[in-house]
Design a protein around this motif. Structure first.
Motif, PDB file in Angstrom:
ATOM      1  N   PRO A  25       0.841  -1.209   0.000  1.00 48.41           N
ATOM      2  CA  PRO A  25       0.000   0.000   0.000  1.00 48.41           C
ATOM      3  C   PRO A  25       0.877   1.260   0.000  1.00 48.41           C
ATOM      4  N   THR A  26       0.297   2.377  -0.402  1.00 48.17           N
ATOM      5  CA  THR A  26       1.047   3.622  -0.518  1.00 48.17           C
ATOM      6  C   THR A  26       0.307   4.782   0.139  1.00 48.17           C
ATOM      7  N   ILE A  27       1.042   5.830   0.444  1.00 49.03           N
ATOM      8  CA  ILE A  27       0.480   7.112   0.899  1.00 49.03           C
ATOM      9  C   ILE A  27       0.952   8.174  -0.081  1.00 49.03           C
ATOM     10  N   SER A  28       0.036   9.005  -0.549  1.00 49.19           N
ATOM     11  CA  SER A  28       0.389  10.102  -1.450  1.00 49.19           C
ATOM     12  C   SER A  28       0.576  11.387  -0.660  1.00 49.19           C
ATOM     13  N   VAL A  29       1.662  12.074  -0.965  1.00 46.89           N
ATOM     14  CA  VAL A  29       1.968  13.370  -0.352  1.00 46.89           C
ATOM     15  C   VAL A  29       1.924  14.417  -1.463  1.00 46.89           C
ATOM     16  N   THR A  30       1.085  15.421  -1.285  1.00 50.60           N
ATOM     17  CA  THR A  30       0.909  16.480  -2.273  1.00 50.60           C
ATOM     18  C   THR A  30       2.033  17.495  -2.161  1.00 50.60           C
ATOM     19  N   ASN A  31       2.563  17.905  -3.306  1.00 55.36           N
ATOM     20  CA  ASN A  31       3.533  18.997  -3.357  1.00 55.36           C
ATOM     21  C   ASN A  31       2.762  20.229  -3.807  1.00 55.36           C
ATOM     22  N   GLY A  32       2.712  21.253  -2.945  1.00 60.18           N
ATOM     23  CA  GLY A  32       1.967  22.466  -3.272  1.00 60.18           C
ATOM     24  C   GLY A  32       2.615  23.319  -4.349  1.00 60.18           C
ATOM     25  N   ASN A  33       3.841  22.991  -4.763  1.00 59.77           N
ATOM     26  CA  ASN A  33       4.547  23.728  -5.816  1.00 59.77           C
ATOM     27  C   ASN A  33       4.662  25.225  -5.503  1.00 59.77           C
ATOM     28  N   GLU A  34       4.888  25.567  -4.229  1.00 58.92           N
ATOM     29  CA  GLU A  34       5.047  26.963  -3.850  1.00 58.92           C
ATOM     30  C   GLU A  34       6.373  27.529  -4.345  1.00 58.92           C
ATOM     31  N   GLY A  35       7.365  26.666  -4.551  1.00 61.62           N
ATOM     32  CA  GLY A  35       8.656  27.089  -5.100  1.00 61.62           C
ATOM     33  C   GLY A  35       8.505  27.415  -6.572  1.00 61.62           C
ATOM     34  N   SER A  36       9.597  27.788  -7.219  1.00 60.98           N
ATOM     35  CA  SER A  36       9.534  28.168  -8.628  1.00 60.98           C
ATOM     36  C   SER A  36       9.171  26.969  -9.500  1.00 60.98           C
ATOM     37  N   GLY A  37       8.414  27.240 -10.540  1.00 60.79           N
ATOM     38  CA  GLY A  37       7.989  26.187 -11.458  1.00 60.79           C
ATOM     39  C   GLY A  37       6.735  25.485 -10.976  1.00 60.79           C
ATOM     40  N   SER A  38       6.339  24.436 -11.693  1.00 67.15           N
ATOM     41  CA  SER A  38       5.121  23.702 -11.332  1.00 67.15           C
ATOM     42  C   SER A  38       5.227  22.269 -11.805  1.00 67.15           C
ATOM     43  N   GLY A  39       4.220  21.475 -11.483  1.00 69.33           N
ATOM     44  CA  GLY A  39       4.144  20.112 -11.980  1.00 69.33           C
ATOM     45  C   GLY A  39       4.906  19.088 -11.175  1.00 69.33           C
ATOM     46  N   ARG A  40       5.289  19.416  -9.942  1.00 69.90           N
ATOM     47  CA  ARG A  40       6.014  18.456  -9.117  1.00 69.90           C
ATOM     48  C   ARG A  40       5.034  17.727  -8.196  1.00 69.90           C
ATOM     49  N   GLY A  41       5.299  16.457  -7.973  1.00 68.52           N
ATOM     50  CA  GLY A  41       4.479  15.690  -7.044  1.00 68.52           C
ATOM     51  C   GLY A  41       3.350  14.986  -7.746  1.00 68.52           C
ATOM     52  N   PRO A  42       2.624  14.149  -7.058  1.00 70.35           N
ATOM     53  CA  PRO A  42       2.797  13.872  -5.634  1.00 70.35           C
ATOM     54  C   PRO A  42       3.968  12.916  -5.388  1.00 70.35           C
ATOM     55  N   ASP A  43       4.416  12.882  -4.125  1.00 69.75           N
ATOM     56  CA  ASP A  43       5.368  11.870  -3.693  1.00 69.75           C
ATOM     57  C   ASP A  43       4.561  10.667  -3.246  1.00 69.75           C
ATOM     58  N   VAL A  44       5.004   9.481  -3.606  1.00 72.73           N
ATOM     59  CA  VAL A  44       4.298   8.261  -3.223  1.00 72.73           C
ATOM     60  C   VAL A  44       5.187   7.469  -2.274  1.00 72.73           C
ATOM     61  N   LEU A  45       4.773   7.402  -1.016  1.00 73.09           N
ATOM     62  CA  LEU A  45       5.508   6.674   0.011  1.00 73.09           C
ATOM     63  C   LEU A  45       4.940   5.270   0.091  1.00 73.09           C
TER      64      LEU A  45
END
Length: 160
Positions: A67-87
Motif C-alpha cells: 500500500p502507498t500514501i500520497s503526499v501532495t507537493n503544493g509547488n510553492e517554489g519556482s515552477g510547477s508540476g512536481r508531485g505527488p510523492d508516493v511513500l
C-alpha cells in the motif's frame, strides 16, 4: 446476583462476535522524517533523504502487498508540476502503526526550495493491490475520508 433485595439489580450483556463488527479506521498521521533543525520539519533538497509517515489505526492491522500514501507537493517554489510523492508501506504489520517511506535523491527535480509537502488528499492511502485488515478478524480497514487527519499532521518545507 447477591440475594440482597436492597441492591440495584444488574444485567450482564454478551454480544457474540463483537470484534467482527469493529472495523479498523485510520485515526491519524505523523511525519517521522525529515526532522529539521530546532524541531522544524524541513526537507533539504540539496542532500536528499527519506520522507517517512506513520499512519495510526484504531486497532492492530495486518498488511499484504505494498500500500502507498500520497503526499501532495503544493509547488510553492519556482515552477510547477512536481508531485505527488508516493511513500510505500515499509513496516508495522500486526501493530496499530504502519510506516510508509520514500527515499529522495540529493538535488532531485521532484522538489524545489519553498515547496510545501502535505498529507491532505481525499483518500491518502491506496491499497495498490494489497490489503490492510484487522488482525482480530480480517475485517478490511476503512482508509477513506482521511483528508482532515492528513491536514492535522502539518506540512514539510523544502529548503535548498
Amino acid at each position: 446476583g447477591n440475594d440482597n433485595p436492597l441492591t440495584t439489580p444488574e444485567v450482564l450483556v454478551a454480544i457474540r462476535n463483537l470484534a467482527a463488527r469493529l472495523t479498523p479506521v485510520v485515526s491519524g498521521f505523523t511525519w517521522l522524517s525529515p526532522a529539521g533543525l530546532d524541531g522544524e520539519r524541513e526537507f533539504d533538497k540539496s542532500v536528499g533523504g527519506t520522507l517517512s509517515i506513520t499512519a495510526h489505526f484504531s486497532q492492530a492491522v495486518v498488511v499484504t502487498g505494498s500500500p502507498t500514501i500520497s503526499v501532495t507537493n503544493g509547488n510553492e517554489g519556482s515552477g510547477s508540476g512536481r508531485g505527488p510523492d508516493v511513500l510505500v508501506y515499509a513496516s508495522g504489520t500486526t501493530t496499530e502503526e504502519l510506516t510508509f517511506s520514500l527515499v529522495v535523491a540529493a538535488a532531485s527535480a521532484t522538489h524545489n526550495a519553498n515547496d510545501l509537502l502535505h498529507i491532505n488528499a481525499a483518500d491518502i492511502i491506496s491499497l495498490a493491490g494489497g490489503t490492510i485488515k484487522a488482525v482480530s478478524d480480517a475485517e478490511a480497514a476503512n482508509i477513506t475520508n482521511t483528508a482532515a487527519l492528513g491536514n492535522a499532521a502539518g506540512s514539510i518545507l523544502v529548503v535548498a
